[in-house]
Design a protein around this motif. Sequence first.
Motif, mmCIF file in Angstrom:
data_model
loop_
_atom_site.group_PDB
_atom_site.id
_atom_site.type_symbol
_atom_site.label_atom_id
_atom_site.label_comp_id
_atom_site.label_asym_id
_atom_site.label_seq_id
_atom_site.Cartn_x
_atom_site.Cartn_y
_atom_site.Cartn_z
ATOM 1 N N ARG A 175 0.829 -1.207 0.000
ATOM 2 C CA ARG A 175 0.000 0.000 0.000
ATOM 3 C C ARG A 175 0.858 1.249 0.000
ATOM 4 O O ARG A 175 0.541 2.236 -0.675
ATOM 5 C CB ARG A 175 -0.918 -0.015 1.221
ATOM 6 C CG ARG A 175 -2.078 -1.010 1.120
ATOM 7 C CD ARG A 175 -2.961 -0.928 2.349
ATOM 8 N NE ARG A 175 -4.129 -1.798 2.236
ATOM 9 C CZ ARG A 175 -5.040 -1.943 3.192
ATOM 10 N NH1 ARG A 175 -4.894 -1.278 4.347
ATOM 11 N NH2 ARG A 175 -6.068 -2.746 3.012
ATOM 12 N N ARG A 176 1.938 1.240 0.747
ATOM 13 C CA ARG A 176 2.801 2.420 0.828
ATOM 14 C C ARG A 176 3.478 2.715 -0.500
ATOM 15 O O ARG A 176 3.624 3.874 -0.904
ATOM 16 C CB ARG A 176 3.855 2.227 1.908
ATOM 17 C CG ARG A 176 3.320 2.296 3.329
ATOM 18 C CD ARG A 176 4.411 2.022 4.339
ATOM 19 N NE ARG A 176 5.545 2.926 4.183
ATOM 20 C CZ ARG A 176 6.670 2.820 4.884
ATOM 21 N NH1 ARG A 176 6.806 1.864 5.776
ATOM 22 N NH2 ARG A 176 7.641 3.676 4.691
ATOM 23 N N SER A 177 3.900 1.646 -1.198
ATOM 24 C CA SER A 177 4.641 1.853 -2.448
ATOM 25 C C SER A 177 3.726 1.985 -3.651
ATOM 26 O O SER A 177 4.108 2.597 -4.659
ATOM 27 C CB SER A 177 5.598 0.680 -2.667
ATOM 28 O OG SER A 177 4.857 -0.519 -2.883
ATOM 29 N N GLY A 178 2.531 1.409 -3.578
ATOM 30 C CA GLY A 178 1.611 1.486 -4.702
ATOM 31 C C GLY A 178 1.752 0.370 -5.708
ATOM 32 O O GLY A 178 1.043 0.364 -6.720
ATOM 33 N N SER A 179 2.643 -0.575 -5.486
ATOM 34 C CA SER A 179 2.809 -1.694 -6.416
ATOM 35 C C SER A 179 3.380 -2.877 -5.653
ATOM 36 O O SER A 179 3.973 -2.723 -4.573
ATOM 37 C CB SER A 179 3.738 -1.329 -7.571
ATOM 38 O OG SER A 179 5.060 -1.138 -7.099
ATOM 39 N N GLY A 183 6.416 -2.863 -3.024
ATOM 40 C CA GLY A 183 6.176 -3.431 -1.702
ATOM 41 C C GLY A 183 7.209 -4.478 -1.334
ATOM 42 O O GLY A 183 7.676 -4.528 -0.184
ATOM 43 N N LYS A 274 5.450 2.013 -13.239
ATOM 44 C CA LYS A 274 4.752 1.795 -11.974
ATOM 45 C C LYS A 274 5.692 1.747 -10.782
ATOM 46 O O LYS A 274 5.282 1.994 -9.654
ATOM 47 C CB LYS A 274 3.961 0.487 -12.038
ATOM 48 C CG LYS A 274 2.781 0.537 -12.991
ATOM 49 C CD LYS A 274 2.000 -0.777 -12.937
ATOM 50 C CE LYS A 274 0.787 -0.733 -13.833
ATOM 51 N NZ LYS A 274 0.023 -2.002 -13.787
ATOM 52 N N PRO A 276 8.173 2.575 -7.916
ATOM 53 C CA PRO A 276 8.518 3.823 -7.232
ATOM 54 C C PRO A 276 10.003 4.092 -7.323
ATOM 55 O O PRO A 276 10.799 3.192 -7.583
ATOM 56 C CB PRO A 276 8.089 3.543 -5.779
ATOM 57 C CG PRO A 276 8.219 2.066 -5.642
ATOM 58 C CD PRO A 276 7.852 1.500 -6.987
#
Length: 300
Positions: A175-179, A183, A274, A276
């Motif tokens: 969730r923090r990294s978005g992928s 993660g 995608k 980060p």
Amino acid sequence: MLRLTRGSLVLLGLLLALAAFALATQPQLRDGIESRALAWLLERQMSAFGVAVDPQAIDRVTVSDPQALPDEQERVANWLSRKYRVAKEPMSALVAEAFVVGKQLDLDPKLILAVMAMESRFNPFAASPVGAQGLMQVMTRVHSAKLEDFGGNMAVFDPLTNLRVGAMILRDTIRRSGSIEGGLRLYVGAVSTDGRWYIDRVLSERDRLHRVAAGQNVGFNAPQRRTGLSTASASNPPAVSEAAQMQAPARESDAVAPASMEHPPIPAAEQAAKAPPVSPSPEPVQRLDTPYPGTPYPAA
């Protein structure tokens, strides 16, 4: 003498009948007698063998009947059991728990199992030099708050507890990294490298488990996916520590696996868009070093 014997037997029969009636109508009395009788038998066994016995030991064992699992989970448990040389019964319990936790956290259970395989090779007592412990190599000092709900830091060595806490940490990093790739990078704590070697190994194992669950015949060392490298990264590949090389033994084939219809590989351009940026996390999520170095893969 005959009359005396006959009278004694009649009296004994009456006493036994009264005792049986009392035990049948008084459950507390029956339970007390059974407890004292069991304690006496245990003392007799200890004196005979010199080892304390524990009839309740079976209640602490983390096992499950493989044949009681759904077909998909049974195939995954059997494949992992053979690859990592772990008994089917405890592996079945871990697979079943991963599917339950994955549904609760909206997380792919095969991803949870793949992380567990890379982190500890399903050794519930694994430990790294930097303090990561258990199946999913949870950093106890970082995630002690999560372990408090399970009784304290020592619960990290309970297989199911470690799985649940590790899955929550993995969900939070994604969730923090978005992928998923980001993660996994946060989960492994890759601050000096981009963690690509770890991401490739975990996602390759996840893809194998997807194919196993679908009923395909998958080799233990099936070809591993390779994340696309940028020009700068290709000309100057990031240095990998000695511990990281131990964690990722060169036993996988360098050939690229054919695209699966069910789980096609993500294009390199889409991954780059995608993913980060690689930068140290403001606070450690897992650990700041490579995970527990496992033993080499068994031959296919």
